[in-house]
Write an enzyme that holds these catalytic residues in place. Structure first.
Site, PDB file in Angstrom:
ATOM      1  N   LYS A  64       0.858  -1.186   0.000  1.00  0.00           N
ATOM      2  CA  LYS A  64       0.000   0.000   0.000  1.00  0.00           C
ATOM      3  C   LYS A  64       0.895   1.238   0.000  1.00  0.00           C
ATOM      4  CE  LYS A  64      -3.953   1.993   2.541  1.00  0.00           C
ATOM      5  NZ  LYS A  64      -4.835   1.851   3.720  1.00  0.00           N
ATOM      6  N   SER A  92      -9.826   1.964   2.747  1.00  0.00           N
ATOM      7  CA  SER A  92      -8.920   2.700   1.887  1.00  0.00           C
ATOM      8  C   SER A  92      -7.902   1.820   1.166  1.00  0.00           C
ATOM      9  CB  SER A  92      -8.167   3.739   2.718  1.00  0.00           C
ATOM     10  OG  SER A  92      -7.323   3.103   3.664  1.00  0.00           O
ATOM     11  N   SER A  99     -10.162  -0.328   6.948  1.00  0.00           N
ATOM     12  CA  SER A  99      -9.520  -0.153   5.643  1.00  0.00           C
ATOM     13  C   SER A  99      -8.822  -1.381   5.089  1.00  0.00           C
ATOM     14  CB  SER A  99      -8.527   1.009   5.689  1.00  0.00           C
ATOM     15  OG  SER A  99      -9.210   2.225   5.603  1.00  0.00           O
TER      16      SER A  99
END
Lengths: 484, 485
Positions: A76, A151, A175
């Protein structure tokens, strides 16, 4: 090899059927072919990946390979990785090449796992649909008109589409779990403090926790073995004995007590999601588990508490993005104040600004007691609810998200509806507990449904055992989206 | 109208830790700009603070030294504001739960025998990080930022508004300076900004209970400026009020060139710092073991030592204060005493407070840089006590020690021998010289016999001159009187 498990990939490497370079080349080729549609990656750097792959192959040749050496992983874009553009999904960091590695990145480097690229995400991890990314929304591989969740949407989508065998994510209010649910993969948010936050760009420091996202509970266990560990540079990192999170995978579930919070099975839960969760419960009973109704009376207040605490911390955490030392700076300004205002007005997207405003407001003189202090009290009550529930059960089960993947743009203009996407996951962060999501079926439109397990503190190995046994008995996690 | 001044001080003391309060970067002064700012100090994305235990230890030591309450759980908060030399956009400080609360420090008010002791209460002391520096010169139309100082550990010490004059404020600031350098939590270097004073000043009519509106004078880095700034500010405030104006709460800066204070910002411009507990740092827990260990290692404090000097050696309050103004001075004194004998305490004190201090001041030196050692001063004092040296001769020996000796070189006796400075105490020799003087000064002898006392002094002078000052004046007096009787 697109949808092979980490164990299978590691096996190919161990037996010499494939080299790390070959594995990486295959994934890079898939990324090159499919990422333009999917938009799961912000940065791909084949040269860098292949250099790491060659190093991994050399490590193996020298007889120094660990269990996952040579298996690639995507990270990420919230994790600082030396030499990699690290944007956190924001224009504010459009040019920020990190000069250092996050602890998590260091751990994967030590394990010899090459980085496939940096995955797309909601800006500064603020969002539940990946639509707040400055680099454009990620598509859900199950339906390209829908969101992957957020997210960690890029990480979820790239694993679901077979562009990477695994990815890292971070979870502040859901997330990791919510995008895992919406993309039909398995993701785990560890107990707060198990994974170091050093080098993980902060959203809400007291809630943020990194974790693995992969195709199965077993893969998550192997990844958590790499990610977890004490780090003296993070004061909230917990100094504990290193543990093998895969040690209990094979244990049968006889005698497992599953808690079903009545608040999770109320009127909000309907249709296909309710049905899939009930079927999962039936499956667990077949595996020898019993269920007990528990109550989390304050869980209904968790979204409210969260949207005080998280923005408060974020408003302060994001102050360092001021155009002075790195990242975006407005090209035209008259003085210091003008530079600050324009830089932050132009560098941040609207959701980030909304949260900075909320956070600034709740910390302001005269409001602090009414909001921040109250929210902290709620937080303690929510944690107490869980503690009470764990007197009666070993693991709590429920849905991960109230709905399956929604359409791009569907909730983009309605922040409150968007915030409610995390209604089942947020309480877990407030309490600092571990939680995971695993696929448990599909809705009428063929979209994956996620099942959430919530464990007591440090019960990751037990949760992974529960999830793994379920995955041995079902094949939801092995389904792949058409066209990928 | 009669006005009363009310002053409270906030003193930022830089702690003596080698590394910063939340990072491993060095705190050494004077390095190339930004060469001592690591990724934590420049607030890269993702970095986190880790508390330096040495800074906490300094806080504990200070709290113990002023008899304060140590908060067994104290908390770091974020103070949020934007400034280019504040890389995170917030300063990590302590707000509702500081490490130290309460305590007090005694100061001497008034001069000499009229000096009285006054107790200044301390409100709190909290740990925090320093900001960097903005350099407005050298960069045309731009500002340079040096983050070497960012993250340097500070203990901010806040007093109650207990001082009533600039002199009291200076006495308190000096006492605090003595204490923090004494216990080693701060090097006290004011030029380098290790000890910076903010003064909250207000005035009120004598007899009025409520305080007047205060103005805060920021960043005074010398005791002289502190005194000048307060005196100016007090005059200014009284003038304003007498002219019918109200004092507005404000922050002001002192300009040493003009000797005036000028407004920086008013209360209306004051920031809302939005303090909240820093979620990156755990509450600091102080356990009894830790505190006990630090307590056990504490040196005798200046206040206790002062009292002991007065009690045991009969020193005046003034001497006791002077000798404990600096730990090294006190050590010099006690080291000298150990060799010279406690009976000579007053003599040693006089020499340290007199000749030694004057020479140090003249040469702009610190006691640690004194060219003489306690052993030499002890020898000197012993030679005065046993009559070998008069005070006048002793000063000559001292001069030699100070200018020519090094700390281990010349011995007092060697100098006396080499320079022939030994006091003449052989009465036969003195008598012989007296006889010569009397023979050559018959006029004075006659005048004295006629009742002129002055003539006697002239004769003493002549004898001293003839002995090159080495005769013992008391002895000369006595012998002369006998001869002239």
């Amino acid at each position: 090899m697109t949808y092979h498990s980490l164990k299978q990939l590691a096996g190919q490497l161990a037996t010499g059927k494939a080299s790390s370079v070959e594995l990486c080349q295959d994934y890079l080729a898939r990324i090159q072919a499919r990422n333009p549609d999917l938009n799961a990656f912000i940065t791909v750097d084949a040269e860098r990946t292949l250099a790491e792959a060659r190093a991994a192959d050399a490590l193996r040749a020298a007889g120094n390979a660990g269990p996952l050496t040579g298996v690639p992983i995507a990270h990420k874009d919230i994790f600082c990785a030396e030499g990699w553009l690290t944007t956190c999904g924001s224009k504010m960091l459009y040019n920020f090449v990190s000069p250092y590695d996050a602890h998590v990145i260091e751990q994967f480097k030590k394990a010899g796992m090459p980085t496939l690229g940096k995955t797309n995400m909601d800006e500064f991890a603020m969002g539940s649909s990946n639509e707040t990314s400055y680099y454009g929304p990620v598509k859900n591989p199950w339906d390209m008109a829908r969101v992957p969740g957020g997210s960690s949407g890029g990480s979820a989508a790239c694993v679901a589409a077979g562009l990477a065998p695994a990815a890292t994510g971070t979870d502040t209010g859901g997330s990791i779990r919510q995008p895992a649910a919406l993309c039909g993969i398995t993701g785990l948010k560890p107990t707060y403090g198990v994974v170091s936050r050093y080098g993980m760009i902060a959203f809400a420091s007291s809630l943020d926790q990194g974790g693995p996202m992969a195709r199965s509970a077993e893969d998550c266990a192997l990844l958590l073995n790499v990610m977890a560990g004490f780090d003296g540079r993070d004061s909230t990192s917990l100094e504990r004995e290193q543990e093998d999170y895969a040690r209990d995978l094979a244990k049968p579930l006889n005698g497992l007590r599953i808690g079903l919070p009545k608040e999770f099975f109320g009127e909000g839960l309907t249709g296909d999601t309710a049905k899939a969760v009930q079927e999962a419960i039936a499956q667990f009973k077949k595996l020898g588990a019993t269920t007990v109704e528990v109550s989390l009376p304050n869980s209904g207040l968790s979204v409210a508490a969260y949207y005080v605490i998280a923005p408060a911390e974020a408003s302060s955490n994001l102050s360092r993005f001021d155009g002075v030392r790195y990242g975006y700076r407005t090209p035209d300004y008259t003085d210091l104040t003008d530079m600050y205002e324009k830089t932050r007005a132009e560098g941040f997207g609207s959701e980030v600004k909304r949260r900075i405003l909320i956070g600034t407001y709740v910390l302001s003189h005269g409001y602090y007691d009414a909001y921040y202090i109250q929210a902290q009290k709620l937080r303690r009550l929510i944690a107490q609810d869980f503690a009470e529930a764990y007197r009666q059960c070993d693991v709590i089960l429920g849905p991960t998200a109230p709905t399956t993947a929604f359409k791009l743009g569907e909730k983009a203009d309605d922040p409150v509806q968007m915030y409610l996407s995390d209604i089942y996951t947020i309480a877990v962060n407030l309490a600092g507990l571990p939680g995971m999501s695993l696929p448990c079926g599909f809705d009428g439109q063929g979209l994956p449904i996620g099942l959430q397990l919530i464990g007591d503190y440090f019960s990751e190995a037990r949760m992974l055992n529960v999830a793994h046994q379920y995955q041995l008995a079902t094949d939801w996690h092995q389904r792949t989206p058409g066209g990928f | 109208m009669q006005w009363e001044t009310v002053i409270g001080l906030e003193v930022h003391t830089q702690l003596t830790t080698k590394s910063k309060i939340f990072s491993g970067a060095s705190t050494a002064f004077g390095a190339e700009p930004n060469s001592q700012a690591c990724q934590v100090d420049i607030a890269l994305p993702g970095v986190l603070p880790v508390l330096n235990k040495g800074a906490v230890e300094c806080g504990i030591r200070f709290g113990l030294a002023i008899g304060a309450k140590l908060n067994r759980v104290n908390v770091f908060d974020r103070k949020n504001y934007f400034y280019p030399d504040l890389p995170k956009g917030y300063q990590i400080s302590q707000f509702p739960l500081p490490i130290v609360e309460g305590g007090s420090l005694d100061i001497q008010v008034g001069e000499g025998d009229k000096a009285v002791t006054k107790t200044i209460r301390i409100t709190r002391a909290h740990l925090e990080e320093d900001a960097g520096k903005s350099l407005h010169e050298d960069f045309h139309g731009m500002t340079g930022i040096d983050l070497n100082r960012a993250g340097t550990p500070l203990l901010e010490i806040v007093s109650e508004p207990d001082m009533r004059s600039a002199a009291e404020a200076v006495a308190y600031a000096k006492a605090l300076h003595t204490l923090v350098t004494w216990i080693g939590t701060c090097d006290g270097n004011m030029q380098e900004g290790s000890f910076r004073v903010d003064a909250n000043v207000s005035v009120r009519p004598v007899g009025q209970q409520e305080f007047g509106t205060r103005r805060e004078i920021k960043n005074l880095n010398s005791f002289r400026f502190l005194e000048q700034a307060i005196n100016y500010e007090v005059r200014w405030q009284i003038e304003q009020i007498e002219d019918g104006h109200k004092i507005q709460q404000a922050t002001v800066l002192f300009d040493p060139d003009t000797g005036e204070t000028r407004m920086m910002r008013t209360k209306e411009d004051a920031h809302d710092y939005r303090y909240f507990p820093d979620p990156d740092l755990l509450p600091v827990k102080l356990d009894d073991d830790w505190i006990d260990r630090i307590q056990a290692a504490m040196p005798e404090l200046p206040g206790a030592m002062r009292a002991r000097f007065q009690r045991d050696y009969g020193l005046s309050a003034y001497d006791a204060l002077g000798l404990t103004s600096q730990r090294e001075m006190a050590t010099f004194f006690t080291d000298t005493l150990a060799l010279a004998g406690e009976a000579n305490a007053k003599l040693v004190a006089n020499w340290l407070q007199g000749e030694v201090s004057a020479s140090l001041n003249r040469d702009e030196k610190d006691i640690t840089q004194a060219p003489i050692a306690p052993a030499q001063l002890a020898d000197l004092v012993k030679r005065i006590a046993d009559g070998t040296l008069s005070n006048k001769l002793a000063k000559q020996v001292f001069e030699v020690l100070w200018t020519e000796g090094d700390q281990h070189g010349h011995s007092v006796d060697a100098i006396i021998e080499a320079k022939g400075l030994k006091q003449m105490s052989d009465s036969g020799e003195i008598e012989r010289i007296i006889d010569e003087v009397l023979a050559q000064n018959q006029k004075n002898v006659e005048e004295f016999k006629a009742g002129k006392e002055k003539a006697f002094n002239a004769l003493v002078g002549q004898v001293m001159k003839a002995t090159k000052g080495k005769a013992n004046p008391a002895q000369v007096n006595e012998l002369l009187k006998r001869k002239l009787a």
